[in-house]
Design a protein around this motif. Structure first.
Motif, PDB file in Angstrom:
ATOM      1  N   GLY A  13       0.826  -1.201   0.000  1.00  0.00           N
ATOM      2  CA  GLY A  13       0.000   0.000   0.000  1.00  0.00           C
ATOM      3  C   GLY A  13       0.857   1.246   0.000  1.00  0.00           C
ATOM      4  N   THR A  14       0.202   2.368   0.140  1.00  0.00           N
ATOM      5  CA  THR A  14       0.936   3.627   0.179  1.00  0.00           C
ATOM      6  C   THR A  14       1.564   3.786   1.560  1.00  0.00           C
ATOM      7  OG1 THR A  14      -1.071   4.798   0.801  1.00  0.00           O
ATOM      8  CG2 THR A  14      -0.513   4.761  -1.538  1.00  0.00           C
ATOM      9  N   PRO A  15       2.741   4.416   1.625  1.00  0.00           N
ATOM     10  CA  PRO A  15       3.453   4.534   2.893  1.00  0.00           C
ATOM     11  C   PRO A  15       2.789   5.510   3.867  1.00  0.00           C
ATOM     12  CG  PRO A  15       4.753   5.388   1.060  1.00  0.00           C
ATOM     13  CD  PRO A  15       3.459   4.917   0.498  1.00  0.00           C
ATOM     14  N   ASP A  16       3.537   5.844   4.908  1.00  0.00           N
ATOM     15  CA  ASP A  16       3.077   6.735   5.966  1.00  0.00           C
ATOM     16  C   ASP A  16       1.918   6.138   6.737  1.00  0.00           C
ATOM     17  OD1 ASP A  16       5.043   8.609   5.465  1.00  0.00           O
ATOM     18  OD2 ASP A  16       3.822   9.704   4.034  1.00  0.00           O
ATOM     19  N   GLY A  17       2.194   5.037   7.383  1.00  0.00           N
ATOM     20  CA  GLY A  17       1.213   4.408   8.234  1.00  0.00           C
ATOM     21  C   GLY A  17       0.715   3.078   7.730  1.00  0.00           C
ATOM     22  N   PHE A  18       1.226   2.596   6.589  1.00  0.00           N
ATOM     23  CA  PHE A  18       0.807   1.292   6.071  1.00  0.00           C
ATOM     24  C   PHE A  18       1.219   0.206   7.065  1.00  0.00           C
ATOM     25  CE2 PHE A  18       1.703  -2.614   3.769  1.00  0.00           C
ATOM     26  CZ  PHE A  18       0.437  -2.874   3.295  1.00  0.00           C
ATOM     27  N   THR A  19       0.308  -0.709   7.383  1.00  0.00           N
ATOM     28  CA  THR A  19       0.561  -1.747   8.392  1.00  0.00           C
ATOM     29  C   THR A  19       0.149  -3.118   7.891  1.00  0.00           C
ATOM     30  OG1 THR A  19       0.194  -0.168  10.182  1.00  0.00           O
ATOM     31  CG2 THR A  19       0.030  -2.489  10.756  1.00  0.00           C
ATOM     32  N   VAL A  20       0.971  -4.119   8.200  1.00  0.00           N
ATOM     33  CA  VAL A  20       0.629  -5.525   8.005  1.00  0.00           C
ATOM     34  C   VAL A  20       0.507  -6.132   9.395  1.00  0.00           C
ATOM     35  CG1 VAL A  20       1.479  -7.764   7.203  1.00  0.00           C
ATOM     36  CG2 VAL A  20       1.712  -5.754   5.760  1.00  0.00           C
ATOM     37  N   THR A  21      -0.574  -6.891   9.616  1.00  0.00           N
ATOM     38  CA  THR A  21      -0.852  -7.448  10.940  1.00  0.00           C
ATOM     39  C   THR A  21      -1.057  -8.951  10.871  1.00  0.00           C
ATOM     40  OG1 THR A  21      -1.911  -5.405  11.664  1.00  0.00           O
ATOM     41  CG2 THR A  21      -2.460  -7.383  12.900  1.00  0.00           C
ATOM     42  N   ILE A  44      14.149   5.961   1.670  1.00  0.00           N
ATOM     43  CA  ILE A  44      14.402   5.473   3.025  1.00  0.00           C
ATOM     44  C   ILE A  44      13.084   5.477   3.783  1.00  0.00           C
ATOM     45  CG2 ILE A  44      15.603   5.926   5.196  1.00  0.00           C
ATOM     46  CD1 ILE A  44      17.792   7.282   3.533  1.00  0.00           C
ATOM     47  N   ALA A  45      12.821   4.385   4.501  1.00  0.00           N
ATOM     48  CA  ALA A  45      11.590   4.273   5.276  1.00  0.00           C
ATOM     49  C   ALA A  45      11.917   3.780   6.679  1.00  0.00           C
ATOM     50  CB  ALA A  45      10.630   3.308   4.606  1.00  0.00           C
ATOM     51  N   LEU A  46      11.137   4.213   7.652  1.00  0.00           N
ATOM     52  CA  LEU A  46      11.255   3.719   9.020  1.00  0.00           C
ATOM     53  C   LEU A  46      10.237   2.595   9.195  1.00  0.00           C
ATOM     54  CD1 LEU A  46      12.418   3.841  11.874  1.00  0.00           C
ATOM     55  CD2 LEU A  46      10.653   5.539  12.416  1.00  0.00           C
ATOM     56  N   VAL A  47      10.729   1.410   9.524  1.00  0.00           N
ATOM     57  CA  VAL A  47       9.878   0.235   9.693  1.00  0.00           C
ATOM     58  C   VAL A  47       9.885  -0.160  11.164  1.00  0.00           C
ATOM     59  CG1 VAL A  47       9.518  -2.164   8.996  1.00  0.00           C
ATOM     60  CG2 VAL A  47      10.423  -0.512   7.362  1.00  0.00           C
ATOM     61  N   THR A  48       8.696  -0.356  11.738  1.00  0.00           N
ATOM     62  CA  THR A  48       8.563  -0.698  13.148  1.00  0.00           C
ATOM     63  C   THR A  48       7.727  -1.964  13.288  1.00  0.00           C
ATOM     64  OG1 THR A  48       8.625   1.646  13.734  1.00  0.00           O
ATOM     65  CG2 THR A  48       7.776   0.148  15.399  1.00  0.00           C
ATOM     66  N   MET A  49       8.232  -2.905  14.098  1.00  0.00           N
ATOM     67  CA  MET A  49       7.463  -4.102  14.425  1.00  0.00           C
ATOM     68  C   MET A  49       7.024  -3.984  15.880  1.00  0.00           C
ATOM     69  SD  MET A  49       8.400  -8.173  14.248  1.00  0.00           S
ATOM     70  CE  MET A  49       9.841  -8.061  15.301  1.00  0.00           C
ATOM     71  N   LYS A  50       5.727  -4.194  16.118  1.00  0.00           N
ATOM     72  CA  LYS A  50       5.183  -4.084  17.470  1.00  0.00           C
ATOM     73  C   LYS A  50       4.633  -5.413  17.957  1.00  0.00           C
ATOM     74  CE  LYS A  50       4.500   0.759  17.849  1.00  0.00           C
ATOM     75  NZ  LYS A  50       3.836   1.747  18.632  1.00  0.00           N
ATOM     76  N   ASP A  51       4.878  -5.655  19.226  1.00  0.00           N
ATOM     77  CA  ASP A  51       4.341  -6.785  19.976  1.00  0.00           C
ATOM     78  C   ASP A  51       3.192  -6.207  20.785  1.00  0.00           C
ATOM     79  OD1 ASP A  51       3.801  -8.808  21.806  1.00  0.00           O
ATOM     80  OD2 ASP A  51       5.806  -8.845  22.677  1.00  0.00           O
ATOM     81  N   GLY A  52       1.966  -6.314  20.254  1.00  0.00           N
ATOM     82  CA  GLY A  52       0.853  -5.588  20.874  1.00  0.00           C
ATOM     83  C   GLY A  52       1.117  -4.100  20.694  1.00  0.00           C
ATOM     84  N   ALA A  53       1.228  -3.363  21.802  1.00  0.00           N
ATOM     85  CA  ALA A  53       1.491  -1.918  21.748  1.00  0.00           C
ATOM     86  C   ALA A  53       2.966  -1.583  21.943  1.00  0.00           C
ATOM     87  CB  ALA A  53       0.656  -1.201  22.797  1.00  0.00           C
ATOM     88  N   VAL A  81       1.024  -9.192  16.093  1.00  0.00           N
ATOM     89  CA  VAL A  81       2.281  -8.569  15.669  1.00  0.00           C
ATOM     90  C   VAL A  81       1.946  -7.683  14.473  1.00  0.00           C
ATOM     91  CG1 VAL A  81       2.929 -10.597  14.304  1.00  0.00           C
ATOM     92  CG2 VAL A  81       4.667  -8.949  14.928  1.00  0.00           C
ATOM     93  N   ASN A  82       2.428  -6.433  14.527  1.00  0.00           N
ATOM     94  CA  ASN A  82       2.173  -5.441  13.477  1.00  0.00           C
ATOM     95  C   ASN A  82       3.493  -4.909  12.953  1.00  0.00           C
ATOM     96  OD1 ASN A  82      -0.802  -5.085  13.941  1.00  0.00           O
ATOM     97  ND2 ASN A  82      -0.025  -4.550  15.953  1.00  0.00           N
ATOM     98  N   VAL A  83       3.592  -4.774  11.635  1.00  0.00           N
ATOM     99  CA  VAL A  83       4.745  -4.115  11.020  1.00  0.00           C
ATOM    100  C   VAL A  83       4.207  -2.907  10.268  1.00  0.00           C
ATOM    101  CG1 VAL A  83       6.643  -4.305   9.383  1.00  0.00           C
ATOM    102  CG2 VAL A  83       6.067  -6.240  10.853  1.00  0.00           C
ATOM    103  N   THR A  84       4.746  -1.733  10.623  1.00  0.00           N
ATOM    104  CA  THR A  84       4.260  -0.464  10.076  1.00  0.00           C
ATOM    105  C   THR A  84       5.390   0.302   9.414  1.00  0.00           C
ATOM    106  OG1 THR A  84       2.597  -0.309  11.807  1.00  0.00           O
ATOM    107  CG2 THR A  84       3.147   1.726  10.677  1.00  0.00           C
ATOM    108  N   VAL A  85       5.087   0.910   8.275  1.00  0.00           N
ATOM    109  CA  VAL A  85       5.994   1.875   7.661  1.00  0.00           C
ATOM    110  C   VAL A  85       5.465   3.242   8.046  1.00  0.00           C
ATOM    111  CG1 VAL A  85       6.931   2.776   5.513  1.00  0.00           C
ATOM    112  CG2 VAL A  85       6.569   0.329   5.781  1.00  0.00           C
ATOM    113  N   ALA A  86       6.176   3.907   8.959  1.00  0.00           N
ATOM    114  CA  ALA A  86       5.689   5.162   9.538  1.00  0.00           C
ATOM    115  C   ALA A  86       6.049   6.370   8.699  1.00  0.00           C
ATOM    116  CB  ALA A  86       6.232   5.331  10.946  1.00  0.00           C
ATOM    117  N   SER A  87       7.131   6.284   7.941  1.00  0.00           N
ATOM    118  CA  SER A  87       7.525   7.431   7.123  1.00  0.00           C
ATOM    119  C   SER A  87       8.379   6.942   5.968  1.00  0.00           C
ATOM    120  CB  SER A  87       8.305   8.453   7.955  1.00  0.00           C
ATOM    121  OG  SER A  87       9.495   7.868   8.453  1.00  0.00           O
TER     122      SER A  87
END
Length: 108
Positions: A13-21, A44-53, A81-87
């Motif tokens: 999807g488009t970046p800036d908040g795209f998430t796979v769960t 360049i993108a910031l990728v974050t993986m979250k365990d719950g919150a 588990v969520n992986v998000t591209v925040a920016s």
């Protein structure tokens, strides 16, 4: 212990908040063995993986990369588990950039 169930959660999807769960499963634990991130154009993108919150892993990605976790990163039992591209910052500056994420794991 329940049988191991392998899975891949995918999305694009488009970046800036795209998430796979990968949704949490009651009384079961996800273990993440890899994340693949692709960008449709150089950037360049910031990728974050979250365990719950809670943030379990975070990394800047240049153009797209594969991140294998040989021993796995365990999530809290029952959590999603969520992986998000925040920016994203692209060299072309296109607002039509696309990001693709493959999240590899198992559930025990």
């Amino acid at each position: 212990m329940p049988d191991q169930t392998g899975w891949i959660a995918r999305g694009a999807g488009t970046p800036d908040g795209f998430t796979v769960t990968k949704a949490g499963v009651s009384d079961r634990q996800h273990i993440v063995y890899g994340i693949d991130v692709g960008l449709s154009e150089a950037g360049i993108a910031l990728v974050t993986m979250k365990d719950g919150a809670s943030t379990a892993w975070e990394q800047y990605v240049h153009n797209g990369e594969k991140f294998p976790f040989a021993k796995g990163i365990p999530m809290t039992k029952g959590n999603a588990v969520n992986v998000t591209v925040a920016s994203i910052a692209t060299t072309g500056g296109s607002p039509d950039s696309i990001v693709a994420i493959n999240l590899h794991g198992s559930t025990f």
